[in-house]
Write an enzyme that holds these catalytic residues in place. Structure first.
Site, PDB file in Angstrom:
ATOM      1  N   THR A  27      33.622  12.491  44.398  1.00 28.73           N
ATOM      2  CA  THR A  27      32.538  11.501  44.428  1.00 28.73           C
ATOM      3  C   THR A  27      31.245  12.129  44.937  1.00 28.73           C
ATOM      4  O   THR A  27      30.156  11.835  44.435  1.00 28.73           O
ATOM      5  CB  THR A  27      32.929  10.299  45.310  1.00 28.73           C
ATOM      6  OG1 THR A  27      34.050   9.637  44.712  1.00 28.73           O
ATOM      7  CG2 THR A  27      31.785   9.322  45.446  1.00 28.73           C
ATOM      8  N   SER A  38      32.475   6.625  36.025  1.00 28.35           N
ATOM      9  CA  SER A  38      33.058   6.684  37.359  1.00 28.35           C
ATOM     10  C   SER A  38      33.252   8.155  37.702  1.00 28.35           C
ATOM     11  O   SER A  38      33.363   9.007  36.802  1.00 28.35           O
ATOM     12  CB  SER A  38      34.413   5.961  37.382  1.00 28.35           C
ATOM     13  OG  SER A  38      35.158   6.319  38.535  1.00 28.35           O
ATOM     14  N   THR A  39      33.285   8.445  38.978  1.00 26.95           N
ATOM     15  CA  THR A  39      33.661   9.798  39.388  1.00 26.95           C
ATOM     16  C   THR A  39      34.962  10.202  38.717  1.00 26.95           C
ATOM     17  O   THR A  39      35.163  11.371  38.349  1.00 26.95           O
ATOM     18  CB  THR A  39      33.835   9.863  40.918  1.00 26.95           C
ATOM     19  OG1 THR A  39      32.558   9.707  41.531  1.00 26.95           O
ATOM     20  CG2 THR A  39      34.456  11.172  41.368  1.00 26.95           C
ATOM     21  N   ASN A  40      35.836   9.220  38.487  1.00 27.42           N
ATOM     22  CA  ASN A  40      37.191   9.516  38.046  1.00 27.42           C
ATOM     23  C   ASN A  40      37.321   9.869  36.569  1.00 27.42           C
ATOM     24  O   ASN A  40      38.385  10.315  36.137  1.00 27.42           O
ATOM     25  CB  ASN A  40      38.106   8.340  38.381  1.00 27.42           C
ATOM     26  CG  ASN A  40      38.083   8.022  39.859  1.00 27.42           C
ATOM     27  OD1 ASN A  40      37.621   8.827  40.657  1.00 27.42           O
ATOM     28  ND2 ASN A  40      38.574   6.850  40.224  1.00 27.42           N
ATOM     29  N   THR A  85      63.456  53.891  33.615  1.00 28.67           N
ATOM     30  CA  THR A  85      63.939  52.542  33.913  1.00 28.67           C
ATOM     31  C   THR A  85      64.457  52.551  35.338  1.00 28.67           C
ATOM     32  O   THR A  85      65.161  53.482  35.745  1.00 28.67           O
ATOM     33  CB  THR A  85      65.063  52.119  32.949  1.00 28.67           C
ATOM     34  OG1 THR A  85      66.130  53.071  33.019  1.00 28.67           O
ATOM     35  CG2 THR A  85      64.560  52.049  31.506  1.00 28.67           C
ATOM     36  N   SER A 106      38.919  58.985  50.717  1.00 32.17           N
ATOM     37  CA  SER A 106      39.297  59.048  52.124  1.00 32.17           C
ATOM     38  C   SER A 106      38.124  59.483  52.978  1.00 32.17           C
ATOM     39  O   SER A 106      37.287  60.281  52.559  1.00 32.17           O
ATOM     40  CB  SER A 106      40.461  60.023  52.313  1.00 32.17           C
ATOM     41  OG  SER A 106      40.748  60.219  53.688  1.00 32.17           O
ATOM     42  N   SER A 107      38.098  58.968  54.194  1.00 30.30           N
ATOM     43  CA  SER A 107      37.091  59.392  55.163  1.00 30.30           C
ATOM     44  C   SER A 107      37.568  60.594  55.968  1.00 30.30           C
ATOM     45  O   SER A 107      36.805  61.153  56.751  1.00 30.30           O
ATOM     46  CB  SER A 107      36.765  58.234  56.117  1.00 30.30           C
ATOM     47  OG  SER A 107      37.942  57.842  56.823  1.00 30.30           O
ATOM     48  N   LYS A 110      40.230  63.757  48.225  1.00 30.37           N
ATOM     49  CA  LYS A 110      41.180  62.731  47.808  1.00 30.37           C
ATOM     50  C   LYS A 110      40.462  61.664  46.987  1.00 30.37           C
ATOM     51  O   LYS A 110      39.399  61.173  47.373  1.00 30.37           O
ATOM     52  CB  LYS A 110      41.841  62.084  49.022  1.00 30.37           C
ATOM     53  CG  LYS A 110      43.002  61.152  48.700  1.00 30.37           C
ATOM     54  CD  LYS A 110      43.705  60.750  49.994  1.00 30.37           C
ATOM     55  CE  LYS A 110      44.971  59.956  49.707  1.00 30.37           C
ATOM     56  NZ  LYS A 110      44.669  58.614  49.186  1.00 30.37           N
TER      57      LYS A 110
END
Length: 507
Positions: free
Chosen positions: A136, A175-177, A222, A353-354, A359
């Site tokens: 609403t 209506s909102t609905n 698999t 990577s830091s 990497k």
């Protein structure tokens, strides 16, 4: 101190949205739209009076909702704002055609809606995407913004609802609905169309890779164990086929969104809607939105139930699962680069990577995985919200739309970056793939028809125990000649159905 800083920051960021002083509204009666000395206008609803900034297009009900539902801190999705504009425009046209709405009012409402469709006035849709009241607040936010702009177009002042009323004129016959679920379906359709476009691009990119890698023989697996050889191109072709299946599901999902309950008003019975309006609203909405909608055969059912949104969410979730599985495969096949499978190379997009120099991580497949996880969670929320409806209405459409729109949007963005920053740049390590095949005991399956199961099992055990290749063991024991081995281990012969072992060697 932290509380103070957060409070001050919030107040600074929300200037103009909260006109009360010290959280209290001035307690006096004034007519709707009348300005006072502070630069605010005063509006009144069934709850009471409230100060509204004089220059804004939203009204009292929108502001109450903005104060009540500070949930996500996010703006309403622009596509649902546009969907509401289409619905209000179609309703004004239909009410005018039916002789219910004055032509000058209808024209002003239509002009206001057209402005919204160009991107104007969106900043005045201030209600949170997650809200109580079955939508609403959102519906009234649209009604008030459109009404106030229409009032201006007619030469009046914002808040003077005697000129154009949000409820009686903009919301006439609605209506909102029936408005909100229809807006949700229209929005979903447009977002799904964008997602489908990206999925078609992904399908094409995977098909190209399938063709490019068709000659690359690799080890199939698999349960994460060596199985039998497969061509890398066959794997990518399988990915493309899975995506096409998801595209077909998207088509079915879009069909779910074309049936709307406009004309049903509050509970699907059509109360307060003119008969002519009820019969014309959906055709008019289809015409102006360029989307072919159909009116639900049973408007009560269409008002009560949200299962179409569950079906759409299910299709989106299924696609996310497909994509996540493909992303998993790419991460595995590219693992290493030296201590893993190392069968393919993904485009290097950023440092991984830091602390570890050089990497590079598979960041694009990883983000696809994360989007999929979020979509799966959203699907659970949508499922529970749809199940939570009672009797003639489900009050939880706002959370359904919030989650569904997020799922569709994020999946489209994930597919886009997956194509552009990953799939199109994948290359194959052909020599590595060949070595893994030759050193795997999995090729014994291809040899089995030529030497018999028991002998093949014996060779496989020796290979596992000694580490020697299947090829060398077969040749040393004289079970097959070099030429025969080349025929049996030919990539095509190993990766497609074919003639029996003896016929193959005879050929």
């Amino acid at each position: 101190v932290l509380d103070y800083i957060v409070t001050q920051s919030y107040n600074e960021n929300n200037k103009g949205n909260t006109p009360e002083k010290n959280g209290k509204s001035r307690d006096f009666e004034m007519e709707n739209g009348k300005e006072n000395k502070t630069g605010y206008r005063v509006e009144q609803d069934s709850i009471g009076v409230k100060d509204i900034p004089g220059d804004v297009y939203y009204g009292v009900q929108s502001l109450r909702a903005a104060e009540n539902f500070r949930i996500t801190g996010l703006n309403m999705h622009p596509e649902i704002i546009n969907s509401l504009a289409y619905i209000k425009k179609a309703s004004a046209i239909t009410n005018c055609e039916s002789g219910i709405l004055e032509k000058k009012k209808a024209k002003a409402i239509v002009q206001a809606c057209d402005e919204i469709l160009t991107g104007k006035l969106h900043e005045y849709f201030i209600v949170d995407p997650i809200q109580g009241g079955a939508g609403t607040s959102l519906n009234m936010n649209a009604n008030e913004v459109i009404a106030n702009r229409a009032i201006e177009i007619l030469g009046g002042k914002k808040g003077d609802y005697s000129a154009v009323n949000p409820n009686d004129d903009v919301n006439c016959g609605q209506s909102t609905n029936d408005v909100i679920p229809t807006a949700g379906k229209m929005t979903s359709l447009r977002l799904l169309q964008n997602l489908k476009k990206e999925l078609l691009r992904l399908h094409g990119a995977l098909c190209k890779k399938a063709e490019e890698f068709d000659h690359v023989i690799k080890m199939g697996r698999t349960q994460m164990q060596d199985a039998v050889p497969i061509r890398l191109g066959q794997e990518f072709q399988a990915y493309s086929d899975a995506i096409m299946r998801d595209i077909h599901r998207m088509d079915n999902a879009m069909d779910e969104m074309r049936t709307v309950n406009m004309g049903g008003t509050a509970v699907g019975t059509g109360i307060n809607a003119d008969e002519a309006y009820v019969s014309r609203i959906v055709p008019n909405l289809s015409k102006i939105s360029d989307i072919q909608f159909v009116q639900a055969f049973d408007l009560i059912d269409a008002t009560q139930n949200l299962d179409p949104f569950v079906a759409v969410s299910g299709a989106v979730k299924a696609c996310a699962v497909t994509l996540s599985k493909i992303a998993n495969d790419l991460r595995l096949m590219s693992s290493g680069p030296r201590a893993g499978f190392g069968e393919i190379n993904l485009p290097a997009k950023q440092n991984g990577s830091s602390i570890m120099p050089g990497k590079v991580n598979p960041v694009i497949p990883e983000v696809v995985n994360q989007v999929a996880f979020n979509i799966i969670g959203n699907d659970v929320t949508i499922t529970m919200a749809a199940e939570g409806g009672q009797l003639e209405l489900n009050a939880f459409e706002p959370i359904v739309f919030y989650c569904l729109f997020q799922s569709i949007d994020t999946l489209a963005y994930a597919v886009q970056t997956f194509i552009d920053n990953c799939v199109t740049g994948i290359t194959a390590n052909e020599e590595r793939c060949r070595q893994l095949v030759e050193n795997s005991i999995g090729v014994i399956t291809a040899i089995c028809p030529h030497v018999g199961y028991e002998k093949a099992a014996e060779i496989a055990k020796k290979a596992m125990k000694t580490g020697e290749s299947i090829r060398n063991l077969i040749l040393r024991e004289g079970l097959l000649s070099e030429k025969e081995m080349e025929t049996v281990l030919d990539p095509v012969n190993m990766t497609e159905p074919g003639i029996s072992g003896k016929e193959l060697l005879r050929k």
